[in-house]
Design a protein around this motif. Structure first.
Motif, PDB file in Angstrom:
ATOM      1  N   UNK A  60       0.819  -1.211   0.000  1.00  0.00           N
ATOM      2  CA  UNK A  60       0.000   0.000   0.000  1.00  0.00           C
ATOM      3  C   UNK A  60       0.856   1.265   0.000  1.00  0.00           C
ATOM      4  N   UNK A  61       1.955   1.235   0.734  1.00  0.00           N
ATOM      5  CA  UNK A  61       2.850   2.394   0.789  1.00  0.00           C
ATOM      6  C   UNK A  61       3.572   2.596  -0.545  1.00  0.00           C
ATOM      7  N   UNK A  62       3.937   1.485  -1.196  1.00  0.00           N
ATOM      8  CA  UNK A  62       4.575   1.587  -2.513  1.00  0.00           C
ATOM      9  C   UNK A  62       3.608   2.235  -3.497  1.00  0.00           C
ATOM     10  N   UNK A  63       2.348   1.840  -3.443  1.00  0.00           N
ATOM     11  CA  UNK A  63       1.348   2.424  -4.341  1.00  0.00           C
ATOM     12  C   UNK A  63       1.196   3.922  -4.108  1.00  0.00           C
ATOM     13  N   UNK A  64       1.294   4.352  -2.849  1.00  0.00           N
ATOM     14  CA  UNK A  64       1.156   5.773  -2.509  1.00  0.00           C
ATOM     15  C   UNK A  64       2.311   6.605  -3.058  1.00  0.00           C
ATOM     16  N   UNK A  65       3.526   6.059  -3.013  1.00  0.00           N
ATOM     17  CA  UNK A  65       4.702   6.832  -3.449  1.00  0.00           C
ATOM     18  C   UNK A  65       5.758   5.898  -4.054  1.00  0.00           C
ATOM     19  N   UNK A  66       5.496   5.432  -5.272  1.00  0.00           N
ATOM     20  CA  UNK A  66       6.422   4.476  -5.886  1.00  0.00           C
ATOM     21  C   UNK A  66       7.839   5.033  -6.076  1.00  0.00           C
ATOM     22  N   UNK A  67       7.941   6.268  -6.513  1.00  0.00           N
ATOM     23  CA  UNK A  67       9.269   6.857  -6.760  1.00  0.00           C
ATOM     24  C   UNK A  67      10.095   6.893  -5.478  1.00  0.00           C
ATOM     25  N   UNK A  68       9.473   7.289  -4.387  1.00  0.00           N
ATOM     26  CA  UNK A  68      10.146   7.344  -3.085  1.00  0.00           C
ATOM     27  C   UNK A  68      10.688   5.967  -2.702  1.00  0.00           C
ATOM     28  N   UNK A  90      11.333   3.374  -4.742  1.00  0.00           N
ATOM     29  CA  UNK A  90      12.389   2.965  -5.667  1.00  0.00           C
ATOM     30  C   UNK A  90      13.702   3.619  -5.253  1.00  0.00           C
ATOM     31  N   UNK A  91      13.641   4.890  -4.907  1.00  0.00           N
ATOM     32  CA  UNK A  91      14.840   5.606  -4.442  1.00  0.00           C
ATOM     33  C   UNK A  91      15.370   4.970  -3.157  1.00  0.00           C
ATOM     34  N   UNK A  92      14.472   4.647  -2.231  1.00  0.00           N
ATOM     35  CA  UNK A  92      14.872   4.022  -0.970  1.00  0.00           C
ATOM     36  C   UNK A  92      15.528   2.660  -1.228  1.00  0.00           C
ATOM     37  N   UNK A  93      14.970   1.885  -2.145  1.00  0.00           N
ATOM     38  CA  UNK A  93      15.546   0.586  -2.483  1.00  0.00           C
ATOM     39  C   UNK A  93      16.929   0.750  -3.109  1.00  0.00           C
ATOM     40  N   UNK A  94      17.076   1.694  -4.006  1.00  0.00           N
ATOM     41  CA  UNK A  94      18.384   1.939  -4.636  1.00  0.00           C
ATOM     42  C   UNK A  94      19.415   2.344  -3.585  1.00  0.00           C
ATOM     43  N   UNK A  95      19.053   3.224  -2.685  1.00  0.00           N
ATOM     44  CA  UNK A  95      19.968   3.640  -1.624  1.00  0.00           C
ATOM     45  C   UNK A  95      20.337   2.459  -0.729  1.00  0.00           C
ATOM     46  N   UNK A  96      19.350   1.628  -0.415  1.00  0.00           N
ATOM     47  CA  UNK A  96      19.584   0.448   0.410  1.00  0.00           C
ATOM     48  C   UNK A  96      20.602  -0.483  -0.266  1.00  0.00           C
ATOM     49  N   UNK A  97      20.496  -0.590  -1.583  1.00  0.00           N
ATOM     50  CA  UNK A  97      21.406  -1.462  -2.338  1.00  0.00           C
ATOM     51  C   UNK A  97      22.695  -0.744  -2.746  1.00  0.00           C
ATOM     52  N   UNK A 107      17.208   8.297 -14.472  1.00  0.00           N
ATOM     53  CA  UNK A 107      17.074   6.852 -14.250  1.00  0.00           C
ATOM     54  C   UNK A 107      15.926   6.554 -13.285  1.00  0.00           C
ATOM     55  N   UNK A 108      15.834   7.351 -12.247  1.00  0.00           N
ATOM     56  CA  UNK A 108      14.760   7.184 -11.270  1.00  0.00           C
ATOM     57  C   UNK A 108      13.397   7.386 -11.933  1.00  0.00           C
ATOM     58  N   UNK A 109      13.299   8.396 -12.783  1.00  0.00           N
ATOM     59  CA  UNK A 109      12.054   8.638 -13.518  1.00  0.00           C
ATOM     60  C   UNK A 109      11.718   7.456 -14.426  1.00  0.00           C
ATOM     61  N   UNK A 110      12.705   6.941 -15.120  1.00  0.00           N
ATOM     62  CA  UNK A 110      12.484   5.828 -16.061  1.00  0.00           C
ATOM     63  C   UNK A 110      12.074   4.545 -15.330  1.00  0.00           C
ATOM     64  N   UNK A 111      12.736   4.239 -14.233  1.00  0.00           N
ATOM     65  CA  UNK A 111      12.379   3.047 -13.449  1.00  0.00           C
ATOM     66  C   UNK A 111      10.971   3.190 -12.907  1.00  0.00           C
ATOM     67  N   UNK A 112      10.643   4.377 -12.424  1.00  0.00           N
ATOM     68  CA  UNK A 112       9.293   4.621 -11.906  1.00  0.00           C
ATOM     69  C   UNK A 112       8.259   4.402 -13.005  1.00  0.00           C
ATOM     70  N   UNK A 113       8.555   4.892 -14.186  1.00  0.00           N
ATOM     71  CA  UNK A 113       7.640   4.719 -15.321  1.00  0.00           C
ATOM     72  C   UNK A 113       7.503   3.237 -15.697  1.00  0.00           C
TER      73      UNK A 113
END
Length: 135
Positions: free
Chosen positions: A25-33, A35-42, A50-56
């Motif tokens: 549910x939280x991913x649906x609310x703010x997918x870009x956020x 994705x950014x959090x996952x990238x930072x975690x990794x 790139x963030x825009x493209x992955x979000x799209x």
């Protein structure tokens, strides 16, 4: 119930530094956020582009276009044309991209059985984090 064991097993590791848990549910609310959090975690640096493209590309509309790629395929089935015997209706795994759709998908009896087993197998604090709370 293997699913409940899987969910419960990860809960024990939720505070480990190499584990990151998300709520759908939280991913649906703010997918870009997320994705950014996952990238930072990794420890992956992404440009804004790139963030825009992955979000799209991970949006529901884009995933629905390639929904057949998510089918559960019986890979060893040689009796079907092209070996694409699926366990579910082709393309049915990608449904609506909305949270809470189980109420439409499962019967009242099935929902009660799921809740009964959730209460049995999933600790109350984990249910609370999942946003379902013990009932």
């Amino acid at each position: 119930f293997m699913l409940f064991g899987y969910i419960r097993a990860w809960w024990a590791y939720r505070d480990e530094p190499n584990v990151l848990l998300f709520q759908y549910e939280k991913i649906l609310e703010s997918p870009r956020k997320h994705i950014k959090q996952l990238a930072e975690f990794m420890e992956v640096d992404l440009t804004e582009g790139q963030l825009d493209r992955i979000t799209e590309l991970t949006s529901f509309s884009e995933m629905a276009k390639i929904g057949r790629k998510f089918d559960y395929i019986r890979w060893a089935d040689t009796k079907t044309e092209g070996g694409r015997a699926t366990i579910m209706e082709p393309g049915s795994l990608i449904r609506k991209g909305q949270a809470g759709q189980g109420k439409e998908f499962f019967t009242v009896e099935e929902q009660a059985l799921i809740q009964k087993n959730t209460n049995r197998w999933i600790p109350a604090d984990q249910q609370e984090w999942m946003g379902i709370g013990p009932k």
